[in-house]
Each structure stands twice: as C-alpha cells, then as structure tokens.
Scaffold this active site. Structure first.
Site, PDB file in Angstrom:
ATOM      1  N   CYS A  86      15.337 -18.312  17.604  1.00 10.24           N
ATOM      2  CA  CYS A  86      14.280 -18.663  16.781  1.00 10.24           C
ATOM      3  C   CYS A  86      15.105 -19.237  15.322  1.00 10.24           C
ATOM      4  CB  CYS A  86      13.385 -17.678  16.697  1.00 10.24           C
ATOM      5  SG  CYS A  86      11.846 -18.230  15.982  1.00 10.24           S
ATOM      6  N   HIS A 183      11.695 -15.058  21.492  1.00  4.59           N
ATOM      7  CA  HIS A 183      12.553 -13.903  21.206  1.00  4.59           C
ATOM      8  C   HIS A 183      12.693 -12.984  22.510  1.00  4.59           C
ATOM      9  CE1 HIS A 183      12.122 -13.877  16.748  1.00  4.59           C
ATOM     10  NE2 HIS A 183      11.290 -14.841  17.143  1.00  4.59           N
ATOM     11  N   GLU A 185      14.674 -10.622  22.822  1.00  2.00           N
ATOM     12  CA  GLU A 185      14.801  -9.130  22.268  1.00  2.00           C
ATOM     13  C   GLU A 185      13.524  -8.505  22.300  1.00  2.00           C
ATOM     14  OE1 GLU A 185      14.782 -11.572  20.602  1.00  2.00           O
ATOM     15  OE2 GLU A 185      13.897 -11.193  18.476  1.00  2.00           O
TER      16      GLU A 185
END
Ligand code: GLN
Length: 205
Positions: A86, A183, A185
C-alpha cells in the site's frame, strides 16, 4: 545461511508485518530473523525489506530526513528483495498522484516504472475486503484488505501484473520487487509473506 528481513518502522503497520513474517518463517521452517529497522545502518544489513502500509507522505519525508531514502534506493537497485504494501508500493513508484488533489511532490524511491493513483478506491470509510487471486505466484485465493488503497494506472513493459480488482491493477512484480495495494498483514493468511520469505531465501542462498 540465516536470512535477515527488516520491516521499515518509520510509520505504519510494523507490528503486524513482524508477526506475519515470524509466522511465515515458522511455517516454512526457514531460519531467519525479522526486526524493525529505521536507520541507514540497520537497512544496510538486510537481505530483504518490507515497507508497510501507512501514510506514504510521512514515511517518505521522514526517510529522507534521516538519510534512509538513499540507502533504500541503493540496496533495492542492487537486488535486495522488497515487499511494498500500500503506502510501501507508493514509495517504490516513479509517479504517484492523489485521486482528488493530484500532484503532491512527495518523496518517492522511483524504483518501479509504474504510475499510481493514491486513494484510488475512496476514503477510509470506503475501506473494503475482496477475494483476489495471484495465480502467477501460486496464490489462487487471497483475501485483500483495502484501506485508502492505491491502484496502479500504468505499468512499464518490464513490470508484471499479478492481480486486478474491478479492472484496476492491485499487485505487481518486477524481479525481486513486489507491490500490493492491499494489506496481507491484516489477514491470518500468510501466503504472501511466505512467498516473500522464500524469495529472500532464494536470493541469498
Ligand atoms: N492512502 C495512503 C497513502 O497514500 C496509503 C494507505 C495505506 O497504506 N493503507 O499513503
């Protein structure tokens, strides 16, 4: 040989990426270390780097001020694998204009020959999740979490498109450099972190 991955810890999703990378090491049975890094000295020791999502203007300005921008660019241009998530993908790009305000003259690494539209899917309250696929790197199904995410509006001839969502490019790769609009994560699925750890491992050993 043990590998050494850093998560750039100027601002953004640092802890989440440390955790996903540790889990990926365990799942793969690869001997590696992951730590938050900030200074040019820390960065110069790395075999691989994650630039997390957050706010690209802040990460860029502070990396410029503390002298990290220069070493980041040198290391990545010399082949160090990097996963830009991002805001991280924004920093890697050559051009990034905001969907609403256009040019911002923010500091960029200008490593990837891509043009980005920042905040391409709307504001924070328009955040969403969507199922994606990254077939060419062996990830047929992945839950993409999009938060004020950019999309890639133009790619150079040597940049591979890994994934699209609603006709917009949301993941790319050029050699050892990977960028995602979403994302990884923020999900329990570590496939993309595992892919990155394997890339770092292969490029070192
Ligand atoms: N919109 C942010 C930027 O332009 C990126 C958002 C994110 O990393 N989730 O820097």
């Amino acid at each position: 040989m043990s590998i050494n991955i850093g998560v750039l810890s100027i601002q953004g999703d640092v802890q989440e990426n440390l955790l996903s990378t540790k889990t990926a090491f365990d799942e793969l049975g690869i001997d590696g270390k992951v730590a938050d890094v900030k200074t040019p000295e820390d960065i110069s020791q790395l075999d691989g780097l994650i630039i997390p999502g957050g706010e690209s203007t802040t990460i860029g300005q502070l990396s410029l001020i503390n002298g990290s921008m220069k070493v980041l660019k040198e290391k990545i241009e010399n082949g160090m694998p990097v996963l830009g998530i991002c805001a991280g993908m924004i920093l890697l790009s050559r051009t990034a204009d905001d969907r609403v305000v256009g040019k911002t003259d923010q500091p960029l690494l200008e490593i990837l020959d891509i043009k980005l539209e920042r905040n391409s899917f709307g504001r924070q309250k328009e955040s969403f999740e969507a199922e994606m696929s990254l077939d060419s790197i062996g990830i047929p199904k992945f839950n993409g979490v999009f938060i004020r995410a950019p999309s890639v509006s133009d790619v150079g001839s040597d940049v591979e498109v890994l994934s699209k969502f609603n006709e917009k490019i949301v993941a790319i790769r050029k050699g050892n450099v990977i960028g995602t609009s979403f994302h990884p994560e923020l999900t329990d699925d570590t496939s993309l972190h595992r892919y990155f750890v394997n890339l770092v491992n292969t490029s070192k050993n």
